[in-house]
Enzyme design. Sequence first.
Site, PDB file in Angstrom:
ATOM      1  N   PHE A 166      29.267  10.599 -50.908  1.00 39.43           N
ATOM      2  CA  PHE A 166      30.030  11.472 -50.002  1.00 39.43           C
ATOM      3  C   PHE A 166      31.533  11.289 -50.185  1.00 39.43           C
ATOM      4  O   PHE A 166      32.278  12.259 -50.368  1.00 39.43           O
ATOM      5  CB  PHE A 166      29.620  11.175 -48.555  1.00 39.43           C
ATOM      6  CG  PHE A 166      30.302  12.039 -47.525  1.00 39.43           C
ATOM      7  CD1 PHE A 166      30.344  13.416 -47.654  1.00 39.43           C
ATOM      8  CD2 PHE A 166      30.913  11.459 -46.423  1.00 39.43           C
ATOM      9  CE1 PHE A 166      30.973  14.216 -46.710  1.00 39.43           C
ATOM     10  CE2 PHE A 166      31.542  12.234 -45.464  1.00 39.43           C
ATOM     11  CZ  PHE A 166      31.574  13.616 -45.610  1.00 39.43           C
ATOM     12  N   ARG A 202      25.171   6.873 -62.266  1.00 44.61           N
ATOM     13  CA  ARG A 202      23.827   6.474 -62.668  1.00 44.61           C
ATOM     14  C   ARG A 202      23.080   7.656 -63.300  1.00 44.61           C
ATOM     15  O   ARG A 202      22.153   7.477 -64.078  1.00 44.61           O
ATOM     16  CB  ARG A 202      23.039   5.981 -61.446  1.00 44.61           C
ATOM     17  CG  ARG A 202      23.577   4.709 -60.829  1.00 44.61           C
ATOM     18  CD  ARG A 202      23.271   3.492 -61.663  1.00 44.61           C
ATOM     19  NE  ARG A 202      21.847   3.266 -61.794  1.00 44.61           N
ATOM     20  CZ  ARG A 202      21.109   2.610 -60.901  1.00 44.61           C
ATOM     21  NH1 ARG A 202      21.672   2.128 -59.814  1.00 44.61           N
ATOM     22  NH2 ARG A 202      19.828   2.416 -61.101  1.00 44.61           N
ATOM     23  N   ALA A 213      31.356   2.611 -54.928  1.00 45.59           N
ATOM     24  CA  ALA A 213      29.912   2.409 -55.026  1.00 45.59           C
ATOM     25  C   ALA A 213      29.509   1.163 -54.241  1.00 45.59           C
ATOM     26  O   ALA A 213      30.202   0.150 -54.258  1.00 45.59           O
ATOM     27  CB  ALA A 213      29.496   2.264 -56.487  1.00 45.59           C
ATOM     28  N   ARG A 245      25.896  -0.818 -51.908  1.00 45.61           N
ATOM     29  CA  ARG A 245      24.617  -0.721 -51.200  1.00 45.61           C
ATOM     30  C   ARG A 245      24.999  -0.517 -49.744  1.00 45.61           C
ATOM     31  O   ARG A 245      25.586  -1.392 -49.109  1.00 45.61           O
ATOM     32  CB  ARG A 245      23.776  -1.987 -51.354  1.00 45.61           C
ATOM     33  CG  ARG A 245      22.399  -1.867 -50.695  1.00 45.61           C
ATOM     34  CD  ARG A 245      21.554  -3.120 -50.925  1.00 45.61           C
ATOM     35  NE  ARG A 245      20.161  -2.879 -50.563  1.00 45.61           N
ATOM     36  CZ  ARG A 245      19.641  -3.088 -49.354  1.00 45.61           C
ATOM     37  NH1 ARG A 245      20.398  -3.559 -48.380  1.00 45.61           N
ATOM     38  NH2 ARG A 245      18.370  -2.839 -49.115  1.00 45.61           N
ATOM     39  N   SER A 297      34.606  -1.394 -45.334  1.00 48.01           N
ATOM     40  CA  SER A 297      34.022  -0.801 -44.130  1.00 48.01           C
ATOM     41  C   SER A 297      34.613  -1.447 -42.886  1.00 48.01           C
ATOM     42  O   SER A 297      34.930  -2.639 -42.884  1.00 48.01           O
ATOM     43  CB  SER A 297      32.506  -0.991 -44.129  1.00 48.01           C
ATOM     44  OG  SER A 297      31.945  -0.654 -42.871  1.00 48.01           O
ATOM     45  N   TYR A 321      25.383  -6.055 -44.063  1.00 47.03           N
ATOM     46  CA  TYR A 321      26.243  -5.135 -44.804  1.00 47.03           C
ATOM     47  C   TYR A 321      27.707  -5.517 -44.601  1.00 47.03           C
ATOM     48  O   TYR A 321      28.478  -5.658 -45.558  1.00 47.03           O
ATOM     49  CB  TYR A 321      25.992  -3.705 -44.334  1.00 47.03           C
ATOM     50  CG  TYR A 321      26.979  -2.693 -44.867  1.00 47.03           C
ATOM     51  CD1 TYR A 321      26.986  -2.335 -46.212  1.00 47.03           C
ATOM     52  CD2 TYR A 321      27.900  -2.077 -44.021  1.00 47.03           C
ATOM     53  CE1 TYR A 321      27.887  -1.399 -46.699  1.00 47.03           C
ATOM     54  CE2 TYR A 321      28.792  -1.146 -44.490  1.00 47.03           C
ATOM     55  CZ  TYR A 321      28.790  -0.809 -45.831  1.00 47.03           C
ATOM     56  OH  TYR A 321      29.696   0.111 -46.301  1.00 47.03           O
ATOM     57  N   LYS A 328      30.498  -7.022 -47.382  1.00 50.29           N
ATOM     58  CA  LYS A 328      31.784  -6.371 -47.636  1.00 50.29           C
ATOM     59  C   LYS A 328      32.937  -7.350 -47.428  1.00 50.29           C
ATOM     60  O   LYS A 328      33.916  -7.360 -48.193  1.00 50.29           O
ATOM     61  CB  LYS A 328      31.948  -5.150 -46.722  1.00 50.29           C
ATOM     62  CG  LYS A 328      31.145  -3.929 -47.142  1.00 50.29           C
ATOM     63  CD  LYS A 328      31.710  -3.321 -48.412  1.00 50.29           C
ATOM     64  CE  LYS A 328      31.147  -1.951 -48.697  1.00 50.29           C
ATOM     65  NZ  LYS A 328      31.748  -1.316 -49.903  1.00 50.29           N
ATOM     66  N   ILE A 365      20.325  21.467 -27.581  1.00 48.90           N
ATOM     67  CA  ILE A 365      19.370  20.508 -27.029  1.00 48.90           C
ATOM     68  C   ILE A 365      20.030  19.738 -25.885  1.00 48.90           C
ATOM     69  O   ILE A 365      21.096  19.141 -26.080  1.00 48.90           O
ATOM     70  CB  ILE A 365      18.892  19.534 -28.118  1.00 48.90           C
ATOM     71  CG1 ILE A 365      18.150  20.297 -29.227  1.00 48.90           C
ATOM     72  CG2 ILE A 365      18.003  18.444 -27.516  1.00 48.90           C
ATOM     73  CD1 ILE A 365      17.778  19.428 -30.407  1.00 48.90           C
ATOM     74  N   ILE A 409      37.020  13.280 -43.971  1.00 49.19           N
ATOM     75  CA  ILE A 409      36.936  12.934 -45.383  1.00 49.19           C
ATOM     76  C   ILE A 409      38.232  13.250 -46.133  1.00 49.19           C
ATOM     77  O   ILE A 409      38.664  12.475 -46.997  1.00 49.19           O
ATOM     78  CB  ILE A 409      35.729  13.653 -46.047  1.00 49.19           C
ATOM     79  CG1 ILE A 409      35.544  13.209 -47.491  1.00 49.19           C
ATOM     80  CG2 ILE A 409      35.844  15.161 -45.920  1.00 49.19           C
ATOM     81  CD1 ILE A 409      35.139  11.789 -47.671  1.00 49.19           C
TER      82      ILE A 409
END
Length: 334
Positions: A24, A46, A84, A86, A129, A155, A159, A205, A221
Amino acid sequence: MSNNTCACKVPLKSKLLITGGSGFVGSALLDELVRSDKYYVVNALRKLTGMKTGNVEEFYLSTLSDMTNWLDALQNVDVVIHSAARVHVMNELESDPLQAFRAVNVDATMNLAKQAVEAKVRRFIFISSIKVNGEETSEGKPFTSWQRPEPLDDYGRSKLEAEQKLLALAQVSQMEVVIIRPVLVYGPGVKANFEKMIACVDKMIPLPLLSIANARSLVFIENLVDLICVCINHKNAANQVFLVSDGVDYSTVTIFQKLAKALHKHSMLFPFPVYIMKIAGLITGKKQVVQRLCGSLQVDISRTKELLDWTPPVNTDEAFIKTVEHYKKYLSKL
């Protein structure tokens, strides 16, 4: 055997290597770099896309690990932008999640960084992050880039470890390091929870969220990409940590109301005791989901703005409209 898909002459423009170019953030960054025509870009992937432009070369990445050979990709590269990773997942399947995160976010990152030093890369920009800081802030106490990090999940811990190792590498080499910690990133094409929020508003909703009184920082972004581009060359970015957001904070209620306005719908929110929502989250195993809806997470970006003479270029009203318009366009194609 070389992984490189083509042999190119040394470009006259400054040469960049980006990782995560299909993600993203990475794809939006690549689009901006192509539009600017200021750089020659090596896009490590990849799965090759076959993209053909005058200033982008694709580099096939068979794996992202501590064994990856970056030699061909780093030839004549001035700046590496490493996005990049995980990423954080809600339903972890690994028996040792921390080791799984470390393998990619720490070991693979440092493998690339050390080879970048050998290749005489000038600057290494690491997209980290806000989870490095923690999960939640108290009223009037936003996260800052200079406070002691307190990651609460694997995570975030991975980082932070990568950040620390990169900054240590910068101290013993000629390569500069820039750390960027985004908050929740949204924009055209966003998936996961933010897309679910848009869908709930679009379908009108009813949701029991009207009693929530919190404050959350978000980053559009295009604002994040703009900051990354500033960090490519700005002298004050060297060996610094930057938090990034849109510069304004909204409650969960306001976010839903802004999405409703952009969709030309009514936000179907009704009051409900927050403490009952939190209890329900514990019982159903949805504690993190409820925490994100009810809790606060604010960041102070004053240092980012001052050091880099930077202001988020896109205001939030425009950002929400762009995000929703893409969502509606996507739905029309289903």
